[in-house]
Design an enzyme around this catalytic site. Structure first.
Site, PDB file in Angstrom:
ATOM      1  N   PHE A  69       0.812  -1.218   0.000  1.00  0.00           N
ATOM      2  CA  PHE A  69       0.000   0.000   0.000  1.00  0.00           C
ATOM      3  C   PHE A  69       0.844   1.266   0.000  1.00  0.00           C
ATOM      4  O   PHE A  69       0.312   2.362  -0.145  1.00  0.00           O
ATOM      5  CB  PHE A  69      -1.037   0.015   1.119  1.00  0.00           C
ATOM      6  CG  PHE A  69      -0.554  -0.257   2.532  1.00  0.00           C
ATOM      7  CD1 PHE A  69       0.621   0.282   3.032  1.00  0.00           C
ATOM      8  CD2 PHE A  69      -1.329  -1.047   3.370  1.00  0.00           C
ATOM      9  CE1 PHE A  69       1.029   0.042   4.328  1.00  0.00           C
ATOM     10  CE2 PHE A  69      -0.929  -1.292   4.680  1.00  0.00           C
ATOM     11  CZ  PHE A  69       0.250  -0.738   5.167  1.00  0.00           C
ATOM     12  N   HIS A  83      -2.595   3.932  12.312  1.00  0.00           N
ATOM     13  CA  HIS A  83      -1.905   4.158  13.589  1.00  0.00           C
ATOM     14  C   HIS A  83      -0.523   3.508  13.641  1.00  0.00           C
ATOM     15  O   HIS A  83       0.266   3.813  14.541  1.00  0.00           O
ATOM     16  CB  HIS A  83      -2.776   3.709  14.769  1.00  0.00           C
ATOM     17  CG  HIS A  83      -2.798   2.228  15.020  1.00  0.00           C
ATOM     18  ND1 HIS A  83      -3.168   1.692  16.235  1.00  0.00           N
ATOM     19  CD2 HIS A  83      -2.516   1.153  14.233  1.00  0.00           C
ATOM     20  CE1 HIS A  83      -3.109   0.373  16.195  1.00  0.00           C
ATOM     21  NE2 HIS A  83      -2.715   0.022  14.984  1.00  0.00           N
TER      22      HIS A  83
END
Length: 337
Positions: free
Chosen positions: A227, A245
């Site tokens: 990604f 996060h």
């Protein structure tokens, strides 16, 4: 609260690792599995776990005082509802979480002061590589990580499904979806929904049997990739649970911008994260934030911090949908320009 009570509470906080490491030892030895068919004596448990009975007794006696196991007769122990979750063969098992926390995580926390003084990533300093590279090179640890995440996220998935309506979507891309347990639950709940599980190739390989086992063949596609380079096109919803996060703002922005490039205008970005509230009230993600600092190098964020990050990536933060757990669904809408 009296001075003595205050001191006692601080002592509990200081010695908290006593309990966590005792739970880890019981999990590593598989004591809960050994008790699944009923009470056993400490001699029987010691023989099965290759430990010394008098020493094992002291461990189990201490844990029984916390509600993990119970001593029903001298030297005889049984499972409690809490101890049931240390079995490896039950829904919602926490055994792998205890193993992960008691091994790599426990050692890393010993570097907290070094990181506070000098920065850097404690996990990389100890292991010579980022945590996700480490998991890729150690498949046994990768399996424990997957199982630990299922144990943590299983109750979150039910809460998310109750709080947010996924029925409005046709195709959902689960970015960084791991072993696919979250996507499987979503597709089982919404039978008209199609899904794409996207993660690193070796992670997706671990999920290869999921579509068939979950009865989702034809509705669930698995794609490997990175990604940080790109994400699959064609979805009208892009879901990232506990992905952002893990990363710094700069790294998170790359991921979010890649999602924006893959999405058509109006598509929804759904971040499932804990949103740190203001004030001094207890909130588990405040300590999870320290774990993110020490291990992957990321951080937990406030609503304002998420809004700014999404804005930089080309999204408007439309709403934050709370759930019955500490996590929320942050809904971002891709802007047309």
């Amino acid at each position: 609260m009296t001075d003595a009570e205050t001191a006692g509470r601080l002592t509990q906080l200081i010695s908290g690792y006593w309990i966590s490491q005792a739970v880890y030892a019981a999990a590593k030895l598989g004591i809960a599995n050994l008790l699944k068919d009923g009470p056993r004596t400490v001699d029987e448990l010691a023989a099965a776990s290759e430990t010394r009975a008098p020493l094992l007794y002291r461990l189990l006696r201490a844990l029984a005082g916390t509600g993990v196991f119970a001593e029903t007769a001298p030297g005889t122990f049984v499972l409690t509802p809490t101890a049931e979750l240390l079995r490896s063969d039950v829904a919602g098992s926490q055994r792998s979480l205890a193993l992960m926390m008691g091994e790599e995580h426990y050692v890393v926390w010993g570097k907290l002061i070094d990181v506070l003084r000098h920065g850097g990533n404690a996990f990389e300093q100890l292991h010579g590589m980022p945590v996700f590279d480490y998991l890729a090179r150690h498949p046994d640890k990768g399996r424990i990580f997957d199982e630990a995440m299922v144990g943590i996220h299983g109750r979150e998935t039910a809460a998310v499904l109750e709080a947010y309506d996924f029925s409005v979507f046709n195709t959902l891309v689960d970015v960084g979806g791991g072993n696919g347990s979250q996507l499987a639950a979503l597709l089982a709940r919404h039978t008209a929904l199609g899904g794409v599980l996207f993660d690193l190739p070796h992670v997706v390989q671990r999920a290869a049997s999921m579509p068939a086992e979950a009865g989702l063949a034809g509705r669930c596609e698995l794609r490997g990739g990175d990604f940080f380079r790109s994400v699959p096109e064609g979805g009208d919803a892009y879901l990232l649970r506990h992905i952002i996060h893990d990363w710094t703002d700069e790294q998170a922005l790359v991921i979010l911008e890649n999602c924006a490039r893959a999405m058509r205008p109006g598509a929804k970005l759904l971040l499932i994260e804990a949103v740190i509230p203001p004030g001094n009230e207890p909130f588990a993600a405040k300590f999870l934030d320290l774990t993110m600092m020490l291990i992957p190098g990321g951080r937990e964020r406030t609503a304002g911090e998420y809004a700014r990050l999404l804005d930089q990536a080309g999204f408007d933060l439309a709403r934050i949908v709370p759930t019955t757990t500490e996590i929320s669904v942050l809904e971002g809408v891709r802007r047309s320009n």
